[in-house]
Design a protein around this motif. Structure first.
Motif, short mmCIF file in Angstrom:
data_model
loop_
_atom_site.label_atom_id
_atom_site.label_comp_id
_atom_site.label_asym_id
_atom_site.label_seq_id
_atom_site.Cartn_x
_atom_site.Cartn_y
_atom_site.Cartn_z
N ILE A 150 -7.55 -6.08 15.74
CA ILE A 150 -7.10 -6.65 16.61
C ILE A 150 -6.91 -6.21 18.79
CG2 ILE A 150 -4.04 -5.88 17.31
CD1 ILE A 150 -3.70 -5.33 14.41
N ASN A 151 -7.37 -4.81 18.10
CA ASN A 151 -8.08 -4.26 20.13
C ASN A 151 -9.08 -4.99 20.24
OD1 ASN A 151 -6.43 -2.41 21.03
ND2 ASN A 151 -7.72 -1.40 19.77
N TYR A 152 -9.96 -5.98 19.08
CA TYR A 152 -10.74 -6.45 19.71
C TYR A 152 -10.32 -7.99 20.92
CZ TYR A 152 -14.92 -10.30 19.33
OH TYR A 152 -15.72 -10.73 19.35
N PHE A 153 -10.16 -8.71 19.41
CA PHE A 153 -9.07 -9.79 20.19
C PHE A 153 -8.05 -9.64 21.13
CE2 PHE A 153 -9.52 -11.05 15.26
CZ PHE A 153 -10.60 -12.49 15.75
N LEU A 154 -7.64 -8.88 21.19
CA LEU A 154 -6.51 -8.76 22.36
C LEU A 154 -7.34 -8.65 23.52
CD1 LEU A 154 -3.64 -6.86 21.45
CD2 LEU A 154 -3.37 -8.83 21.66
N GLN A 155 -8.08 -7.88 24.22
CA GLN A 155 -9.29 -7.52 24.73
C GLN A 155 -10.52 -9.09 24.86
OE1 GLN A 155 -11.25 -3.90 23.41
NE2 GLN A 155 -11.22 -3.29 25.87
N ALA A 156 -10.45 -9.80 23.50
CA ALA A 156 -11.22 -10.93 24.39
C ALA A 156 -10.12 -12.36 24.95
CB ALA A 156 -11.76 -11.92 23.05
N LEU A 157 -8.68 -11.92 24.52
CA LEU A 157 -7.94 -13.04 24.95
C LEU A 157 -7.00 -12.25 26.31
CD1 LEU A 157 -5.74 -14.02 21.93
CD2 LEU A 157 -7.19 -15.20 22.49
N GLY A 158 -7.72 -11.07 26.95
CA GLY A 158 -7.54 -11.03 28.21
C GLY A 158 -5.82 -9.96 28.49
N ILE A 159 -5.05 -10.32 27.13
CA ILE A 159 -4.33 -9.48 26.73
C ILE A 159 -4.09 -8.04 27.18
CG2 ILE A 159 -1.70 -8.50 25.90
CD1 ILE A 159 -3.23 -11.45 24.01
N ILE A 160 -5.55 -7.19 27.04
CA ILE A 160 -5.25 -6.18 27.28
C ILE A 160 -6.36 -5.61 27.75
CG2 ILE A 160 -3.47 -4.84 25.65
CD1 ILE A 160 -6.27 -4.45 24.22
N ASP A 161 -6.59 -4.33 28.83
CA ASP A 161 -7.47 -3.85 29.18
C ASP A 161 -8.60 -3.11 28.48
OD1 ASP A 161 -7.58 -6.14 31.50
OD2 ASP A 161 -6.09 -4.32 32.83
N GLN A 162 -7.85 -2.19 27.97
CA GLN A 162 -8.45 -0.71 27.01
C GLN A 162 -8.11 -0.54 25.86
OE1 GLN A 162 -10.95 1.25 28.60
NE2 GLN A 162 -10.77 0.44 30.35
N PRO A 163 -9.10 -0.57 25.30
CA PRO A 163 -8.27 -0.36 23.17
C PRO A 163 -6.94 0.58 23.59
CG PRO A 163 -10.56 0.55 23.47
CD PRO A 163 -10.55 -0.02 24.94
N ILE A 164 -6.38 0.30 22.97
CA ILE A 164 -4.76 0.90 22.36
C ILE A 164 -5.21 1.53 21.02
CG2 ILE A 164 -2.84 0.78 21.72
CD1 ILE A 164 -2.54 -1.96 23.34
N ASN A 165 -4.48 2.54 20.51
CA ASN A 165 -4.97 3.90 19.69
C ASN A 165 -3.64 3.76 19.07
OD1 ASN A 165 -7.10 4.80 20.04
ND2 ASN A 165 -6.67 6.44 21.71
N TRP A 166 -3.05 2.10 18.15
CA TRP A 166 -1.99 1.82 17.78
C TRP A 166 -1.66 2.73 16.85
CZ3 TRP A 166 -0.09 -2.33 19.35
CH2 TRP A 166 -1.17 -3.27 20.24
N LEU A 167 -2.10 3.94 16.26
CA LEU A 167 -1.67 4.83 14.93
C LEU A 167 -1.33 6.31 15.54
CD1 LEU A 167 -3.66 3.74 11.77
CD2 LEU A 167 -1.57 2.92 12.92
N SER A 168 -2.23 6.25 16.64
CA SER A 168 -2.37 7.79 17.22
C SER A 168 -2.23 8.20 18.34
CB SER A 168 -3.49 8.33 17.28
OG SER A 168 -4.56 7.58 17.82
N GLU A 169 -0.57 6.71 19.02
CA GLU A 169 -0.05 7.28 19.68
C GLU A 169 1.57 6.86 19.37
OE1 GLU A 169 -0.81 3.88 22.92
OE2 GLU A 169 -2.39 5.61 23.23
N GLY A 170 2.29 7.48 20.34
CA GLY A 170 3.35 7.60 19.96
C GLY A 170 4.42 6.64 20.10
N SER A 171 4.38 6.09 21.29
CA SER A 171 5.11 4.89 21.56
C SER A 171 4.35 3.27 20.20
CB SER A 171 4.89 4.43 22.84
OG SER A 171 3.51 4.59 22.57
N THR A 172 3.40 3.76 19.32
CA THR A 172 3.53 2.62 18.74
C THR A 172 3.40 2.49 17.51
OG1 THR A 172 0.41 2.95 19.22
CG2 THR A 172 2.30 1.54 20.55
#
Length: 309
Positions: A150-172
């Motif tokens: 998911i991070n790979y595709f989001l970065q490839a599409l330019g939606i995010i700059d840095q990988p997001i720790n989806w399961l280890s961040e409280g907000s996600t």
């Protein structure tokens, strides 16, 4: 033997045969009754008794004192309980909303006749047929912060700059488990709604077409009213099943980080098997049971109104 005695004897034999026949019918219910008592009634009753006692790892084999509602009061005063309750509500509402809307859209789509319809419908069921352990592990890998696709595709599409720790961040973390649960529940919603759509009478739609009603009007005035009983059953079953989801969240986040994805089943598990406060864990389980009982009663009342109409 007199004629009167013979008639009386025949009546007695008929009465006994009738009594035996009536009780013989109840024998078919006995296996189900034994199953319910052993596997549902006894655990429920034991959990209820446990919630009124003080049982922990230190006095597990000793005598257990009756302490009334102390465990319930202790749970209700714990801030983590309200965090878990809020997370359970968010998890349930978001999951049910998207499972239903996407499932309904897919049911309407697969209700049309086109080549390969049965094949695609069968493929849609794969998500529901997979064990939850496998589905949770797949989503855990996909949402990994280091190598997740998911991070790979989001970065490839330019939606995010840095990988997001989806399961280890409280907000996600909680939202990530919601996404996985939506993916699991869509096929079940689609199949139930599709079976309901296929049972709707065709002549109503033909009459509506003759009156000039477009598809949107047909959906609003024919499909939705006739699908209301199916939608009601689906909603109640979905709420009950989603509210008590444990395995998926435990596999993906184990309720963390901290308490950001802790729902009531995870909270009860942590009390019982992490801190070994068995009685307090039982009280949280009984609170969950009461919430589901209230929802079930609401469903029965709404079903009764549907039958009256």
């Amino acid at each position: 033997m007199s004629h009167k005695s013979a008639v009386s004897g025949s009546r007695e034999q008929f009465r006994r045969a009738r009594w035996f026949s009536s009780w013989n019918n109840y024998l078919f219910v006995v296996p189900a009754l034994i199953f319910m008592v052993v596997f549902i009634g006894f655990p429920l009753l034991y959990n209820l008794m446990l919630s009124f006692q003080n049982v922990n790892v230190y006095n597990l084999s000793g005598k257990h004192d009756f302490i009334g509602l102390s465990n319930y009061m202790k749970s209700l005063k714990d801030p983590v309980f309200y965090t878990a309750l809020q997370n359970s509500a968010v998890f349930t509402v978001l999951s049910i909303f998207f499972q239903f809307t996407i499932g309904f859209a897919l049911a309407l789509f697969f209700n049309q006749k086109f080549p390969g319809r049965n094949l695609f419908r069968s493929l849609m069921l794969l998500a529901w047929m997979l064990p939850v352990v496998i589905s949770g592990t797949i989503f855990q890998w996909m949402m990994s912060g280091d190598f997740g696709v998911i991070n790979y595709f989001l970065q490839a599409l330019g939606i995010i700059d840095q990988p997001i720790n989806w399961l280890s961040e409280g907000s996600t973390a909680l939202l990530s488990t919601v996404v996985a649960n939506i993916w699991i529940g869509i096929p079940f919603n689609m199949i139930i709604l599709l079976s309901g759509l296929q049972g709707l009478p065709e002549h109503l739609y033909e009459a509506a077409k003759l009156d000039g009603a477009n598809r949107l009007v047909q959906f609003r005035h024919i499909t939705l009213p006739l699908m209301r009983p199916t939608i009601l059953v689906l909603m109640i079953l979905g709420i009950i099943n989603t509210f008590k989801v444990f395995d998926l969240i435990f596999i993906m986040t184990a309720g963390g980080p901290v308490t950001s994805s802790t729902v009531l089943p995870i909270y009860a598990y942590q009390l019982s098997f992490a801190t070994l406060e068995f009685s307090q864990g039982a009280s949280v389980s009984m609170i969950m049971f009461l919430i589901l009982i209230v929802i079930s009663i609401g469903y029965l009342r709404m079903s009764s109104k549907e039958e009256v109409h």
